[in-house]
Each structure stands twice: as structure tokens, then as C-alpha cells.
Design a protein around this motif. Structure first.
Motif, PDB file in Angstrom:
ATOM      1  N   GLY A  16      37.146  36.873  39.458  1.00  0.00           N
ATOM      2  CA  GLY A  16      36.822  38.009  39.870  1.00  0.00           C
ATOM      3  C   GLY A  16      36.321  38.240  41.166  1.00  0.00           C
ATOM      4  O   GLY A  16      37.044  39.065  41.869  1.00  0.00           O
ATOM      5  N   ILE A  17      36.032  37.492  42.043  1.00  0.00           N
ATOM      6  CA  ILE A  17      35.755  37.375  43.413  1.00  0.00           C
ATOM      7  C   ILE A  17      37.268  37.420  44.069  1.00  0.00           C
ATOM      8  O   ILE A  17      37.449  37.964  45.085  1.00  0.00           O
ATOM      9  N   GLY A  18      37.830  36.507  43.470  1.00  0.00           N
ATOM     10  CA  GLY A  18      39.151  36.388  44.144  1.00  0.00           C
ATOM     11  C   GLY A  18      40.068  37.715  44.104  1.00  0.00           C
ATOM     12  O   GLY A  18      40.792  37.847  44.943  1.00  0.00           O
ATOM     13  N   ALA A  19      39.995  38.405  43.030  1.00  0.00           N
ATOM     14  CA  ALA A  19      40.594  39.640  42.849  1.00  0.00           C
ATOM     15  C   ALA A  19      40.065  40.660  43.581  1.00  0.00           C
ATOM     16  O   ALA A  19      40.839  41.600  43.984  1.00  0.00           O
ATOM     17  N   THR A  20      38.944  40.488  43.972  1.00  0.00           N
ATOM     18  CA  THR A  20      38.261  41.706  44.602  1.00  0.00           C
ATOM     19  C   THR A  20      38.173  41.676  45.999  1.00  0.00           C
ATOM     20  O   THR A  20      38.583  42.332  46.877  1.00  0.00           O
ATOM     21  N   ILE A  21      37.546  40.521  46.615  1.00  0.00           N
ATOM     22  CA  ILE A  21      37.457  40.245  47.961  1.00  0.00           C
ATOM     23  C   ILE A  21      38.774  40.102  48.574  1.00  0.00           C
ATOM     24  O   ILE A  21      39.436  38.978  48.309  1.00  0.00           O
ATOM     25  N   GLY A  22      39.496  41.018  49.394  1.00  0.00           N
ATOM     26  CA  GLY A  22      40.721  40.651  49.998  1.00  0.00           C
ATOM     27  C   GLY A  22      41.554  41.772  49.432  1.00  0.00           C
ATOM     28  O   GLY A  22      42.578  42.112  50.424  1.00  0.00           O
ATOM     29  N   THR A  23      41.027  42.324  48.349  1.00  0.00           N
ATOM     30  CA  THR A  23      42.062  43.428  47.910  1.00  0.00           C
ATOM     31  C   THR A  23      42.042  44.779  48.804  1.00  0.00           C
ATOM     32  O   THR A  23      43.072  45.446  49.072  1.00  0.00           O
ATOM     33  N   GLY A  24      40.657  44.877  49.223  1.00  0.00           N
ATOM     34  CA  GLY A  24      40.776  45.972  50.107  1.00  0.00           C
ATOM     35  C   GLY A  24      40.341  45.546  51.496  1.00  0.00           C
ATOM     36  O   GLY A  24      40.445  46.330  52.843  1.00  0.00           O
ATOM     37  N   ILE A  25      39.024  44.847  51.780  1.00  0.00           N
ATOM     38  CA  ILE A  25      38.378  44.665  52.851  1.00  0.00           C
ATOM     39  C   ILE A  25      38.966  44.244  54.133  1.00  0.00           C
ATOM     40  O   ILE A  25      38.709  44.396  55.218  1.00  0.00           O
TER      41      ILE A  25
ATOM     42  N   ASP B 291      37.453  44.350  36.643  1.00  0.00           N
ATOM     43  CA  ASP B 291      38.434  44.370  35.578  1.00  0.00           C
ATOM     44  C   ASP B 291      39.141  43.268  35.137  1.00  0.00           C
ATOM     45  O   ASP B 291      39.402  42.745  34.048  1.00  0.00           O
ATOM     46  N   ALA B 292      39.527  42.366  36.148  1.00  0.00           N
ATOM     47  CA  ALA B 292      40.453  41.223  35.954  1.00  0.00           C
ATOM     48  C   ALA B 292      39.630  40.027  35.265  1.00  0.00           C
ATOM     49  O   ALA B 292      40.390  39.264  34.636  1.00  0.00           O
TER      50      ALA B 292
ATOM     51  N   VAL C 229      45.173  33.525  53.297  1.00  0.00           N
ATOM     52  CA  VAL C 229      44.857  32.550  52.174  1.00  0.00           C
ATOM     53  C   VAL C 229      44.314  33.602  51.208  1.00  0.00           C
ATOM     54  O   VAL C 229      44.377  33.461  49.928  1.00  0.00           O
ATOM     55  N   SER C 230      43.371  34.566  51.744  1.00  0.00           N
ATOM     56  CA  SER C 230      42.549  35.283  50.721  1.00  0.00           C
ATOM     57  C   SER C 230      43.205  36.316  50.130  1.00  0.00           C
ATOM     58  O   SER C 230      43.179  36.360  48.622  1.00  0.00           O
ATOM     59  N   ILE C 231      44.294  36.916  50.876  1.00  0.00           N
ATOM     60  CA  ILE C 231      44.966  37.921  50.248  1.00  0.00           C
ATOM     61  C   ILE C 231      46.256  37.167  49.196  1.00  0.00           C
ATOM     62  O   ILE C 231      46.575  37.808  47.956  1.00  0.00           O
ATOM     63  N   PHE C 232      46.439  35.883  49.497  1.00  0.00           N
ATOM     64  CA  PHE C 232      47.206  35.355  48.329  1.00  0.00           C
ATOM     65  C   PHE C 232      46.500  35.244  47.008  1.00  0.00           C
ATOM     66  O   PHE C 232      47.115  35.457  45.936  1.00  0.00           O
ATOM     67  N   SER C 233      45.236  34.982  47.029  1.00  0.00           N
ATOM     68  CA  SER C 233      44.663  34.637  45.783  1.00  0.00           C
ATOM     69  C   SER C 233      44.450  35.957  45.029  1.00  0.00           C
ATOM     70  O   SER C 233      44.492  36.012  43.784  1.00  0.00           O
ATOM     71  N   VAL C 234      44.161  37.236  45.744  1.00  0.00           N
ATOM     72  CA  VAL C 234      44.068  38.334  45.263  1.00  0.00           C
ATOM     73  C   VAL C 234      45.236  38.787  44.442  1.00  0.00           C
ATOM     74  O   VAL C 234      45.393  39.133  43.392  1.00  0.00           O
ATOM     75  N   THR C 235      46.489  38.506  45.134  1.00  0.00           N
ATOM     76  CA  THR C 235      47.834  38.730  44.433  1.00  0.00           C
ATOM     77  C   THR C 235      48.130  37.918  43.431  1.00  0.00           C
ATOM     78  O   THR C 235      48.405  38.410  42.151  1.00  0.00           O
ATOM     79  N   LEU C 236      47.499  36.698  43.302  1.00  0.00           N
ATOM     80  CA  LEU C 236      47.715  35.692  42.217  1.00  0.00           C
ATOM     81  C   LEU C 236      46.736  36.463  41.114  1.00  0.00           C
ATOM     82  O   LEU C 236      47.219  36.277  39.874  1.00  0.00           O
TER      83      LEU C 236
END
Length: 463
Positions: free
Chosen positions: A32-41, A231-232, A308-315
Motif C-alpha cells: 500500500g505504501i509502495g503504491a501510494t508514496i511516489g504516485t503523486g508526491i 485500493d491496491a 526507485v520510488s516511482i518504479f515501485s509505484v508502477t509495479l
């Protein structure tokens, strides 16, 4: 026809031979943190600050409160219906096939567009990192979509392909990689906060809200794009150990961590840089650090952390997309190819490849600002339906075992719906038009395919 549209899926139904339960509480919370932090910040401030000014921090609070109310509703339904499909599955069990189908299409839109959007943001930080370390930039024609001055955003397409390759290997492997990336990204953002606060200037906070309440509302609607990771978490319902306890803990834990980090980063950013400088800024957080410190290394570290962060969000958003389609396909709402599992990895390999091709096309050829609001629309509609589902299931199936119950019921679900509708009202007319077109396409697919292939077409009603 009416009974067909309102038929509900049995709440307790779970396939005997489906996905493997391999994810624990920490891994799911990291998801959940991986899908959220980086999605927008890492890039939403570029669009949100010009709308709200320094009051963007209020916009983050408003979005977080909405997400908090919804998170409690998600926690109850996830502990009651621990299945893949998130709010699609919850709607199917509580509100019927038609609502579930519409929610499913909202989720498909949400995850596809958000995956594309964060991939575009990744491209910006990758270009910044290459420039700071090697003195080389990606050619403009290959670094942006046609609407943003390029021909194709090649780095974004490459990112989607890499995430798809990792996902087809298995859910536990993907969760492990994501957990490592989460630790990295939180550390990098906290470093940003510490360094940016050294350049904090209270003069940057005035005027605090240049466009008033309207500006804050518009910013909050865009910022909500940054909270889709909640949601993820619930899309992994069939791959989690002890889901009735694990899902609520992970959802609430992820929300707390994300909200604290977001507010700290937003406050530090607007305090370190005048609001007017945010508009049109690429790789904004890295640029702020370079200005504040007068050195290049903090910007390099931030850019590397963002990559690195946005990679995890996309994943994770790609993962959520494939699991939504897996659940819908299993119910006959979309073609069976999305629910076919590989015999060894027990993952929907073909469905993952198809999703990656679609998301890669969006990421390569659509600009970032086009994608963000459309994601918020799909997310807010799905969140509102989840909150309604809590009320309906409490009335229609009060004796179902629940691992978590929403505190302050029924006030919290009602507030969740009202807050979601308030943020939807802040979106642009173009976003509403595009969303209407998406739902029109969904209606065509339902009439021509889903209605005839639904697994409940024989009149099964299990609610």
C-alpha cells in the motif's frame, strides 16, 4: 433484465484453485505504501501548488481525511470479503452486477491511467538523474509524449515493460522487491524534508490561498490521485495470509505512514520555494534541494530515490490492474484470458502482458496533466461505492463474520461518500466528458459480452 442487473455474487464464494496466499502484514502494508508514496508526491505539487498556493497543505489534509474515512470502510469490507478485485468484488456482493461492473471499469481506468501517469513522472526524474550524474539528457523526442513536445516517452514505456517482467515471476517476489523500495523511498523523502526545512522561508507562505477555497478544492481533487494505494492493498485479498486480520491492519497502517510523509514533504516544499516557481517544473523536489543547498548531491540522491520510488509505484499499480481484471474475468465480465494462471507461478501472465501493452501505450503517448485528473475520477467513484457497500452489507447480511468494523457507523461511511462527491465536483469538465465516454464504452462491452458470459447468468443469487 432488471433482476439480471441486480444479481449479487455469494459473499463467501472463493475459488478452490486460485492465487497463492504468500503475503504477510508487513509485505501488504508495504504494498500500500509502495503504491501510494511516489504516485503523486514526487510530481503532483507541480499542478497542485499553482492551484492552491501554499494552502496545498490544506488540500493534502482534505484528501487525507477523505482517504481516511474510505480506508475504514475498505478495512471492514476487506475483512468480510477477502477476495481479489477490491471494490469491484465488494460491490458485486453488496450492490449487484451492474454497479460492480461499473466500479470494475472505474478501477481499470484508475489503475491503467495511474500506472501511465507515474511512468511519465519516472521519466522526468530519470532524465534529471542522468543530467546530474553523466551530463547527458534523453533526447526530447524520446522523453515526452506528443502533447508535451516529444514523439514518444520511451523511458516510461521501458519502465512498464520491466515491471511486467517482474510481475509474471510471482506475487511474493514482487512484494519483496517492493518492500525494499519502500524503505528506500521513505528514507529519501525524509532526507528531503530535513534539507528543505533548512531553507524554510515564512515569506513563501504568503499569500497562503491566492485562489481561495476554489483553488484548494481543485488542488485536493488532483492530490487525491496520490492516495490510490489504499485500493491496491485490497486487490491482494486472495494472496494474503489470514486476510480477515491482515487486510485491515495493512490498510490503516499504510494510510497513517503515507499521510504523515505527504504532509511533511508538502510543508517543507512550499516553505523552501515560492509558489510561482512550481508551475511547469520538472523533477521539482530535486530542483528544490539543489537551490536550498547550493550543491548537486542532494538533488542526485533525491532523483535516484524518485527513480526507485516511482518504479515501485508502477509495479504495484500494474499488479492491482491485473488482479482487478483477474476477478472480473473469473466472473465472466471480461474475456477469460485475464484469469488464466501460469501453472508454475500461479500468476495471470497473459493478462499481465496485455495490461502492460495498454499502459505502455498510454504512458508513451499521453502527457502527465491529462492523466492525473482522470485517475482521481475513477478512484473517487470506486471509493464512494465501497462506503455505500458497507452500509448495504450491514443491513442485508448483519451476521457475516467481520474482522474489523467501521467505528462511528453509519456516520463515517456517509462522510466518506460526501467527501468523495465534494472532490469529484472539483474536477474539470473535460475530465467528466472523458469519464462519460469511458462509461459509454463499458456499456457497449456489457451489452455485447459481459451480460451473456456472466457466471451468474443462470440466476444464482448468493447474497
Amino acid at each position: 433484465m432488471t433482476s439480471q442487473l441486480l444479481r449479487r455474487k455469494p459473499v463467501t464464494a472463493e475459488p478452490a484453485d486460485g492465487l497463492t496466499r504468500s503475503i504477510g502484514t508487513f509485505g501488504l502494508m508495504a504494498l500500500g505504501i509502495g503504491a501510494t508514496i511516489g504516485t503523486g508526491i514526487f510530481f503532483v505539487l507541480t499542478t497542485a501548488v499553482p492551484e492552491a498556493g501554499p494552502a496545498v497543505t490544506v488540500g493534502f489534509v482534505l484528501a487525507a481525511v477523505t482517504a481516511g474515512f474510505t480506508a475504514l470502510c475498505y478495512a471492514e469490507l476487506a475483512s468480510t470479503i477477502p477476495a481479489s478485485g477490491s471494490s469491484y468484488s465488494y460491490a458485486y456482493a453488496t450492490l449487484g452486477e451492474l454497479v460492480a461492473y461499473v466500479v470494475g471499469w472505474c478501477l481499470v481506468l484508475e489503475y491503467a491511467v495511474s500506472s501511465a501517469a507515474v511512468s511519465v513522472g519516472w521519466s522526468e526524474y530519470l532524465d534529471q538523474l542522468l543530467g546530474d550524474t553523466l551530463g547527458w539528457s534523453i533526447p526530447a523526442a524520446l522523453a515526452a509524449a506528443p502533447g508535451a513536445g516529444g514523439v514518444v516517452n520511451l523511458p516510461a514505456v521501458v519502465l512498464v515493460a520491466l515491471c511486467a517482467l517482474l510481475l509474471v515471476r510471482g506475487a511474493s517476489e514482487s512484494a519483496t522487491v517492493n518492500a525494499v523500495m519502500v524503505v528506500v523511498k521513505v528514507g529519501v523523502l525524509l532526507l528531503f524534508v530535513v534539507l528543505a526545512l533548512t531553507g524554510f522561508d515564512s515569506g513563501n507562505l504568503t499569500p497562503f490561498a491566492p485562489l481561495g477555497i476554489a483553488g484548494i478544492s481543485a488542488a485536493a481533487s488532483s492530490i487525491f490521485f496520490s492516495f490510490i494505494g489504499l485500493d491496491a492493498v485490497s486487490t491482494a485479498g486472495e494472496e494474503v495470509r489470514d486476510p480477515r486480520r491482515t487486510l485491515p491492519r495493512a490498510i490503516i497502517g499504510a494510510l497513517v505512514v503515507v499521510t504523515v510523509v505527504y504532509l511533511l514533504v508538502a510543508l517543507a516544499a512550499v516553505g523552501a520555494q515560492p509558489a510561482a516557481d512550481f508551475e511547469g517544473q520538472t523533477a521539482g523536489l530535486a530542483v528544490i534541494l539543489e537551490r536550498v543547498t547550493g550543491a548537486s548531491w542532494p538533488g542526485i540522491v533525491l532523483a535516484a530515490g524518485a527513480v526507485v520510488s516511482i518504479f515501485s509505484v508502477t509495479l504495484v499499480t500494474l499488479y492491482g490492474q491485473t488482479r482487478i481484471l483477474y476477478a472480473m474475468s473469473r466472473d465472466g465480465m471480461v474475456p477469460a484470458v485475464f484469469s488464466r494462471l501460469h501453472p508454475r507461478t500461479r500468476t495471470p501472465v497473459r493478462g499481465t502482458v496485455l495490461v502492460a501493452l495498454f499502459v505502455g501505450a498510454l504512458a508513451g503517448f499521453l502527457p502527465l496533466d491529462f492523466l492525473v485528473d482522470l485517475t482521481s475520477m475513477g478512484t473517487l467513484v470506486a471509493f464512494a461505492v465501497v462506503s455505500v457497500g458497507v452500509v448495504v452489507l450491514r443491513r442485508t447480511a448483519p451476521d457475516l463474520p467481520r474482522g474489523f468494523r467501521v467505528p462511528g457507523y453509519p456516520v463515517v461511511p456517509v462522510l466518506s461518500v460526501l467527501f468523495c462527491l465534494y472532490l469529484v465536483a472539483g474536477l474539470s469538465g473535460t475530465t467528466f466528458a472523458l469519464f462519460a465516454g469511458w462509461l459509454a464504452l463499458a456499456a457497449v462491452v456489457y451489452v455485447t459480452y459481459a451480460r451473456k458470459h456472466s457466471t451468474l447468468r443462470d440466476g444464482v443469487d448468493g447474497a
